[in-house]
Scaffold this motif. Structure first.
Motif, PDB file in Angstrom:
ATOM      1  N   THR A 291       0.827  -1.200   0.000  1.00  8.39           N
ATOM      2  CA  THR A 291       0.000   0.000   0.000  1.00  8.39           C
ATOM      3  C   THR A 291       0.863   1.252   0.000  1.00  8.39           C
ATOM      4  O   THR A 291       0.602   2.201  -0.761  1.00  8.39           O
ATOM      5  CB  THR A 291      -0.934   0.005   1.221  1.00  8.39           C
ATOM      6  OG1 THR A 291      -1.740  -1.185   1.205  1.00  8.39           O
ATOM      7  CG2 THR A 291      -1.852   1.213   1.205  1.00  8.39           C
TER       8      THR A 291
ATOM      9  N   ILE B 158       0.964   4.049  -3.071  1.00  6.87           N
ATOM     10  CA  ILE B 158       0.675   5.473  -2.868  1.00  6.87           C
ATOM     11  C   ILE B 158       1.788   6.322  -3.478  1.00  6.87           C
ATOM     12  O   ILE B 158       1.530   7.312  -4.181  1.00  6.87           O
ATOM     13  CB  ILE B 158       0.522   5.777  -1.365  1.00  6.87           C
ATOM     14  CG1 ILE B 158      -0.765   5.140  -0.831  1.00  6.87           C
ATOM     15  CG2 ILE B 158       0.506   7.285  -1.121  1.00  6.87           C
ATOM     16  CD1 ILE B 158      -0.903   5.226   0.679  1.00  6.87           C
TER      17      ILE B 158
ATOM     18  N   SER C  68       1.623   6.088  -7.328  1.00  9.20           N
ATOM     19  CA  SER C  68       0.412   6.720  -7.852  1.00  9.20           C
ATOM     20  C   SER C  68       0.519   8.244  -7.807  1.00  9.20           C
ATOM     21  O   SER C  68       0.097   8.932  -8.737  1.00  9.20           O
ATOM     22  CB  SER C  68      -0.814   6.269  -7.057  1.00  9.20           C
ATOM     23  OG  SER C  68      -2.001   6.674  -7.681  1.00  9.20           O
TER      24      SER C  68
ATOM     25  N   ALA D  76      -6.708   4.259  -0.844  1.00  7.03           N
ATOM     26  CA  ALA D  76      -5.402   4.915  -0.783  1.00  7.03           C
ATOM     27  C   ALA D  76      -4.891   5.236  -2.182  1.00  7.03           C
ATOM     28  O   ALA D  76      -4.366   6.332  -2.446  1.00  7.03           O
ATOM     29  CB  ALA D  76      -4.409   4.019  -0.045  1.00  7.03           C
ATOM     30  N   MET D  77      -5.057   4.290  -3.110  1.00 10.90           N
ATOM     31  CA  MET D  77      -4.615   4.494  -4.487  1.00 10.90           C
ATOM     32  C   MET D  77      -5.364   5.635  -5.154  1.00 10.90           C
ATOM     33  O   MET D  77      -4.774   6.517  -5.801  1.00 10.90           O
ATOM     34  CB  MET D  77      -4.837   3.213  -5.279  1.00 10.90           C
ATOM     35  CG  MET D  77      -3.791   2.159  -5.047  1.00 10.90           C
ATOM     36  SD  MET D  77      -2.341   2.429  -6.082  1.00 10.90           S
ATOM     37  CE  MET D  77      -3.020   2.118  -7.697  1.00 10.90           C
TER      38      MET D  77
ATOM     39  N   ALA E 214      -4.412   8.984  -3.717  1.00  9.04           N
ATOM     40  CA  ALA E 214      -3.095   9.403  -4.208  1.00  9.04           C
ATOM     41  C   ALA E 214      -3.168   9.849  -5.661  1.00  9.04           C
ATOM     42  O   ALA E 214      -2.501  10.816  -6.060  1.00  9.04           O
ATOM     43  CB  ALA E 214      -2.095   8.258  -4.057  1.00  9.04           C
TER      44      ALA E 214
END
Length: 434
Positions: A28, A32, A35, A159-160, A163
């Protein structure tokens, strides 16, 4: 009973949730970082071409140079990721992206980069992505287990998407402030950082790969796994068409409608931001919601993906368009989490990357063609009818895939999936596929 950590005077330690293990946390964090950099670099690459004297056609050539090797090498990348340790494939791909983006940055900063040089370096980046994506998806799915897998995927995607939203906004601001070359350099550094994080992944829990009969045999085995599941290939075919027409509407028609009716690029950027915010909201929703009929609920949530094209066809005021884009982003993310959960549940671990490669291939294969045909379609039918056609195709293919019984009947399990597709699976008989 009260634990000693809760006693007065002794500070309690913060613990990660049980499903957020070491590998998941590393994946993760690395996602982030990349990304943030990648979404800024997309803007930087386009302006690097324009600053070098190129036009819109040249920007399209550089974008196509990235997509073509992605399509060509995805299936090979999936087979390689199931044959070799996935974390090594990911690190090698990140190293290639670091080198290609670093060279791109140096060219731009040095001044007067040539079009063929930018296309070549972008193609190298697309090649790295073709090997990285199937390995990354397989690695993520093998890093979680149990009933909390859906929540883990939702948090990862949230989270992706967050970001990506921040990276696009920050990237645009940085391109204006310091120039595209430095933004490309930041993206190269992001790949280096992410590759370093991924090098610490622990793969001791993954059974060693048994020697196979070669790459071609691996590809055939992946195809049998893919073609033998109607829900899988049905949804991939659906998305190959839906992604193509939505991508064409966003890349070609959206900017034109914004220029002629909405006030220019600023409002269009706001609408795209609303879609990104919707994806974050959808992922947040899926941290709590666990629909039992995974693919049925997820597929129903694809129908609103037709709304942005319809709104552009009218066209509606920018406030209404932003609301429509937010709704579409939210619902498509509900599908995204449901889809990942279904793959994690149904596909044997040793075949995850190959199946993911077929999924990725279907998702991107028609996009270059649809983008290329968008202009001729507008000339032949008009912009508004072409946009209504995009919306109609999304609705038609989504309705069609609901005719597949497994799409309607696949249900969420409460026990871990069997180790391989040949192993007996009592859960399937007790409420899996009907």
């Amino acid at each position: 009973m009260t634990s000693t950590s809760d006693s007065p005077g002794i500070p309690s330690r913060l613990h990660r949730p049980a499903w957020a293990g070491r590998n998941y946390s590393l994946l993760t964090a690395a996602a982030i970082v990349t990304s943030l950099g990648a979404n800024g670099s997309l803007i930087a690459a386009a302006f690097a071409v324009l600053d070098a004297g190129g036009d819109g056609g040249d920007v399209g050539l550089v974008a196509a140079a990235r997509t073509l090797p992605l399509v060509l090498f995805l299936l090979i990348g999936g087979a390689v990721a199931d044959r070799f340790p996935r974390h090594r494939v990911m690190v090698a791909a990140n190293a290639l992206n670091f080198l290609s983006q670093g060279a791109f940055a140096v060219l731009v900063l040095a001044g007067e980069p040539r079009l063929w040089q930018m296309m070549l370096l972008t193609a190298l980046g697309g090649t790295g992505q073709a090997f990285f994506s199937p390995a990354a998806e397989g690695m993520l799915m093998s890093s979680v287990s149990g009933e909390q897998a859906s929540r883990a995927f939702a948090v990862f995607r949230m989270a992706m998407q967050g970001a990506a939203l921040g990276g696009a906004a920050l990237g645009g601001a940085l391109v204006a402030a310091i120039g595209p070359g430095w933004v490309l350099a930041v993206d190269a550094a992001a790949f280096a950082i992410a590759g370093t994080l991924r090098s610490f992944l622990d793969v001791s829990h993954i059974p060693p790969r048994t020697p196979g009969d070669g790459l071609l045999a691996d590809l055939k085995e992946g195809w049998r796994e893919f073609a033998g599941r109607p829900w899988l290939w049905g949804i991939v075919v659906q998305f190959s068409i839906a992604n193509a027409v939505v991508g064409a509407a966003d890349a070609v028609y959206g900017p034109l409608v914004a220029r002629d009716s909405l006030g220019g690029p600023g409002p269009w950027g706001l609408a795209l931001g609303a879609f990104g915010a919707g994806t974050v909201a959808g992922a947040l929703l899926m941290t709590r919601w666990k629909p039992r009929r995974l693919l049925f609920v997820g597929t129903l949530c694809i129908f609103p993906l037709a709304l942005p094209s319809a709104a552009l066809a009218v066209p509606v005021p920018i406030g209404v368009l932003c609301a429509v884009m937010f709704v579409a982003g939210t619902t498509v993310e509900v599908f995204g989490v449901s889809w990942m959960t279904a793959l994690h549940q149904e596909i044997p671990e040793e075949k995850l990357s190959r199946v993911s490669a077929y999924d990725w291939f279907g998702s991107v294969s028609l996009l270059p063609l649809a983008t290329a045909l968008a202009g001729p379609a507008e000339d032949a039918f008009g912009r508004s009818p072409a946009l209504w056609g995009c919306a109609g195709l999304v609705v038609a293919v989504t309705a069609a895939v609901l005719l597949v019984p497994d799409v309607r009947d696949l249900t969420r399990r409460t026990l871990p999936v069997a180790a391989s597709s040949e192993s007996p699976d009592p859960e399937r008989a007790a409420g899996g596929l009907g």
